[in-house]
Write a protein that holds these residues in place. Structure first.
Motif, PDB file in Angstrom:
ATOM      1  N   TRP B  97      15.573  -4.142 -42.467  1.00  0.00           N
ATOM      2  CA  TRP B  97      15.370  -3.070 -43.424  1.00  0.00           C
ATOM      3  C   TRP B  97      16.660  -2.582 -44.063  1.00  0.00           C
ATOM      4  O   TRP B  97      16.632  -1.779 -45.001  1.00  0.00           O
ATOM      5  CB  TRP B  97      14.712  -1.856 -42.720  1.00  0.00           C
ATOM      6  CG  TRP B  97      15.577  -1.269 -41.644  1.00  0.00           C
ATOM      7  CD1 TRP B  97      16.549  -0.302 -41.779  1.00  0.00           C
ATOM      8  CD2 TRP B  97      15.601  -1.647 -40.257  1.00  0.00           C
ATOM      9  NE1 TRP B  97      17.147  -0.052 -40.578  1.00  0.00           N
ATOM     10  CE2 TRP B  97      16.589  -0.870 -39.614  1.00  0.00           C
ATOM     11  CE3 TRP B  97      14.869  -2.560 -39.499  1.00  0.00           C
ATOM     12  CZ2 TRP B  97      16.878  -0.983 -38.249  1.00  0.00           C
ATOM     13  CZ3 TRP B  97      15.151  -2.679 -38.154  1.00  0.00           C
ATOM     14  CH2 TRP B  97      16.139  -1.900 -37.540  1.00  0.00           C
ATOM     15  N   GLY B  98      17.772  -3.019 -43.565  1.00  0.00           N
ATOM     16  CA  GLY B  98      19.072  -2.520 -44.019  1.00  0.00           C
ATOM     17  C   GLY B  98      19.727  -1.722 -42.910  1.00  0.00           C
ATOM     18  O   GLY B  98      19.608  -2.068 -41.729  1.00  0.00           O
ATOM     19  N   ARG B 135      11.275   9.027 -49.771  1.00  0.00           N
ATOM     20  CA  ARG B 135      11.468   7.628 -49.363  1.00  0.00           C
ATOM     21  C   ARG B 135      10.850   7.393 -47.989  1.00  0.00           C
ATOM     22  O   ARG B 135      10.534   8.313 -47.240  1.00  0.00           O
ATOM     23  CB  ARG B 135      12.964   7.301 -49.340  1.00  0.00           C
ATOM     24  CG  ARG B 135      13.740   8.053 -48.298  1.00  0.00           C
ATOM     25  CD  ARG B 135      15.048   7.353 -47.952  1.00  0.00           C
ATOM     26  NE  ARG B 135      15.852   8.140 -47.044  1.00  0.00           N
ATOM     27  CZ  ARG B 135      15.709   8.130 -45.719  1.00  0.00           C
ATOM     28  NH1 ARG B 135      14.781   7.386 -45.155  1.00  0.00           N
ATOM     29  NH2 ARG B 135      16.489   8.860 -44.955  1.00  0.00           N
ATOM     30  N   LEU B 138      12.695   5.037 -41.986  1.00  0.00           N
ATOM     31  CA  LEU B 138      13.045   3.660 -41.616  1.00  0.00           C
ATOM     32  C   LEU B 138      13.096   3.449 -40.111  1.00  0.00           C
ATOM     33  O   LEU B 138      13.294   4.406 -39.352  1.00  0.00           O
ATOM     34  CB  LEU B 138      14.401   3.315 -42.226  1.00  0.00           C
ATOM     35  CG  LEU B 138      14.429   3.348 -43.758  1.00  0.00           C
ATOM     36  CD1 LEU B 138      15.859   3.225 -44.264  1.00  0.00           C
ATOM     37  CD2 LEU B 138      13.563   2.245 -44.333  1.00  0.00           C
ATOM     38  N   GLU B 173      23.370   8.210 -46.424  1.00  0.00           N
ATOM     39  CA  GLU B 173      22.087   7.667 -46.884  1.00  0.00           C
ATOM     40  C   GLU B 173      21.892   6.281 -46.303  1.00  0.00           C
ATOM     41  O   GLU B 173      22.869   5.550 -46.124  1.00  0.00           O
ATOM     42  CB  GLU B 173      22.112   7.530 -48.416  1.00  0.00           C
ATOM     43  CG  GLU B 173      21.575   8.710 -49.146  1.00  0.00           C
ATOM     44  CD  GLU B 173      21.639   8.492 -50.646  1.00  0.00           C
ATOM     45  OE1 GLU B 173      21.501   9.484 -51.348  1.00  0.00           O
ATOM     46  OE2 GLU B 173      21.836   7.345 -51.073  1.00  0.00           O
ATOM     47  N   PRO B 174      20.648   5.870 -46.086  1.00  0.00           N
ATOM     48  CA  PRO B 174      20.441   4.503 -45.624  1.00  0.00           C
ATOM     49  C   PRO B 174      20.793   3.509 -46.726  1.00  0.00           C
ATOM     50  O   PRO B 174      20.804   3.851 -47.909  1.00  0.00           O
ATOM     51  CB  PRO B 174      18.940   4.459 -45.313  1.00  0.00           C
ATOM     52  CG  PRO B 174      18.345   5.565 -46.117  1.00  0.00           C
ATOM     53  CD  PRO B 174      19.397   6.614 -46.241  1.00  0.00           C
ATOM     54  N   GLN B 175      21.122   2.311 -46.307  1.00  0.00           N
ATOM     55  CA  GLN B 175      21.426   1.258 -47.288  1.00  0.00           C
ATOM     56  C   GLN B 175      20.408   0.137 -47.166  1.00  0.00           C
ATOM     57  O   GLN B 175      20.013  -0.228 -46.064  1.00  0.00           O
ATOM     58  CB  GLN B 175      22.826   0.677 -47.035  1.00  0.00           C
ATOM     59  CG  GLN B 175      23.948   1.662 -47.350  1.00  0.00           C
ATOM     60  CD  GLN B 175      24.660   2.122 -46.107  1.00  0.00           C
ATOM     61  OE1 GLN B 175      24.887   1.345 -45.197  1.00  0.00           O
ATOM     62  NE2 GLN B 175      24.997   3.395 -46.058  1.00  0.00           N
ATOM     63  N   PRO B 176      20.012  -0.425 -48.293  1.00  0.00           N
ATOM     64  CA  PRO B 176      19.058  -1.544 -48.230  1.00  0.00           C
ATOM     65  C   PRO B 176      19.762  -2.789 -47.690  1.00  0.00           C
ATOM     66  O   PRO B 176      20.992  -2.799 -47.578  1.00  0.00           O
ATOM     67  CB  PRO B 176      18.639  -1.720 -49.695  1.00  0.00           C
ATOM     68  CG  PRO B 176      19.759  -1.156 -50.488  1.00  0.00           C
ATOM     69  CD  PRO B 176      20.381  -0.081 -49.673  1.00  0.00           C
ATOM     70  N   PRO B 177      18.997  -3.834 -47.373  1.00  0.00           N
ATOM     71  CA  PRO B 177      19.627  -5.051 -46.851  1.00  0.00           C
ATOM     72  C   PRO B 177      20.628  -5.608 -47.850  1.00  0.00           C
ATOM     73  O   PRO B 177      20.428  -5.506 -49.063  1.00  0.00           O
ATOM     74  CB  PRO B 177      18.455  -6.013 -46.659  1.00  0.00           C
ATOM     75  CG  PRO B 177      17.233  -5.186 -46.728  1.00  0.00           C
ATOM     76  CD  PRO B 177      17.555  -3.955 -47.482  1.00  0.00           C
TER      77      PRO B 177
END
Lengths: 267, 180
Positions: B97-98, B135, B138, B173-177
């Protein structure tokens, strides 16, 4: 109000009570009326058509210009087409119990069939492109927390088209004057204000243009954050968070001066 | 006499002027029990070096990934069944998921849940989206498990979280793959 709207999100995903086929909804009824907001939601360039059907003799209660109330039995449809071909038609229906029902119908040839409440996030168009058909939870994510669940048929989004609706006598208690907006403000209201309003998400950013209180200008820091999120389709950072996979370049150009106002130079 | 009465009055009034801490309610205690038994601190209270080895940083309990800990990109793993890495803080994870980070659950209004309502909190668990409309939440946040909490238990967790010291900690913030 916000609690009631959000509690709608907590309702279990029930089996649809909407009919299985779009042709079984009253879209072909003689009293169905097309409408087009002046300020529209960005949907990755899809061509959209909208219709509304009010029960015979009923009116929209438009006394609160910020939150219109609709009579039970109201139907609304919104059809999305790409390259001239319909892809989906979304439906809202205010049932006899006063609950809004949400669904979308996927076009297959000459008919459109109801999509399951879980949606089809990995749907493919005939040309192989990805197209996410929304789940019921996706519908609620934008509509349930707004000032009124009906987002496009409202005073501010209708804009300069409001007078024709006032003259149609379908609105009870509406002002005859349209809310005159800068196109940038109108875009932000149509694309953001269903979440970013004073009773909305717990973020200190209000993009709702109120007929009572006007608009709240974002701060410089907020404008920078808006730009950052509008310029990305990183799914974890993009705004809006759903319903779009492509950046609206025209809107960014429209919003250029709004998001980057000239700094005043102190004497 | 007047002076005596004045002093007596002050002595009587002072305890009332000093606000007593809120007495723990049954709901808050239920929330404390749930938080302490459901593994929340595994991802939301960072590990730090201690005199006897790594230990939980309870000075920033449930404040999420420490903002000052900037991580390099996660290592790229070879194809195979092993697919997730975890930072040694216990608050950052990388997988298909990143990269995701444990959120700040304290009631800080700018960096934590201070502006959230109980309804926002419950909607997050019921829908798997932030506040029910943002969003996606995750991995490794076990939404498929925690969504089975009753409303009463989620309310209790939220009530307990509101009693924590508000800690200003802006979790990344989360990061995408990473793109291939």
């Amino acid at each position: 109000m916000r609690l009631l709207c959000l509690l709608a999100l907590l309702l279990p995903v029930l089996a649809h009570s909407l009919p299985q086929r779009l042709s079984e909804t009253p879209l072909s009824h003689a009293a169905v009326l097309p409408y087009e907001p002046q300020h529209q939601l960005w949907s990755d360039g899809a061509h959209k058509q909208r219709w509304i059907l009010l029960p015979p003799g009923q009116q929209v209660d438009a006394r609160d210009a910020d939150a219109w109330r609709f009579p039970r039995g109201t139907w609304l449809w919104k059809q999305f087409a790409l390259q001239g071909q319909p892809v989906e038609t979304r439906v809202m229906h205010l049932n006899a119990q006063g609950q809004w029902e949400y669904g979308t119908y996927r076009w297959q040839g000459a008919e459109a069939l109801l999509v399951s409440p879980e949606g089809e996030p990995a749907h493919r168009l005939p040309d192989g492109r990805a197209y996410a058909l929304p789940s019921r939870a996706d519908c609620l994510a934008c509509h349930a927390g707004a000032r009124s669940p009906v987002l496009g048929f409202a005073a501010v989004p209708l804009g300069d088209r409001l007078p024709q609706w006032v003259e149609s006598r379908l609105l009870r208690g509406s002002s005859h004057r349209p809310v005159s907006l800068d196109p940038a403000q109108g875009y932000l209201h149509a694309n953001c204000a269903h979440c970013h309003h004073p009773q909305g998400v717990p973020v200190a950013l209000n993009l709702f243009v109120s007929s009572h209180a006007g608009a709240t200008p974002p701060t410089e820091r907020q404008r920078a954050e808006m730009q950052r999120r509008m310029r990305t389709r990183n799914p974890y950072a993009q705004m809006p968070p759903l319903g779009t996979r492509h950046i609206d370049a025209d809107a960014l150009a429209l919003l250029q001066s709004f998001l980057n106002p000239p700094r005043s130079i102190a004497p | 006499m007047r002076a005596f009465l004045t002093v007596l009055g002050l002595l009587v009034a002072t305890p009332a002027l000093q606000a007593e801490p809120a007495k723990p309610t049954q709901q808050i205690e239920r929330g404390r029990y749930l938080v302490n038994t459901s593994g929340c601190m595994d991802c939301h209270t960072a590990m730090k070096p201690g005199p006897k080895g790594p230990e939980r940083d309870f000075d920033r309990h449930l404040a999420g990934h420490p903002q000052e800990v900037q991580l390099p990109p996660a290592p790229k793993l070879p194809e195979g069944p092993w697919g997730v890495t975890m930072a040694l803080t216990g608050t950052a994870y990388n997988g298909p998921w990143g990269t995701s980070y444990g959120a700040n659950l304290t009631p800080d209004p700018e960096t934590g849940l201070g502006r959230w309502t109980e309804a926002d909190f419950i909607a997050t668990f019921r829908t798997g989206k932030r506040m029910g409309r943002g969003r996606e939440i995750l991995p490794p946040m076990p939404i498929p498990v925690y969504k089975n909490f009753s409303d009463a238990d989620l309310k209790a967790v939220f009530a307990y979280l509101r009693t924590l010291p508000a800690i200003k900690n802006k979790v990344p913030e989360p990061q995408p793959p990473a793109q291939p």
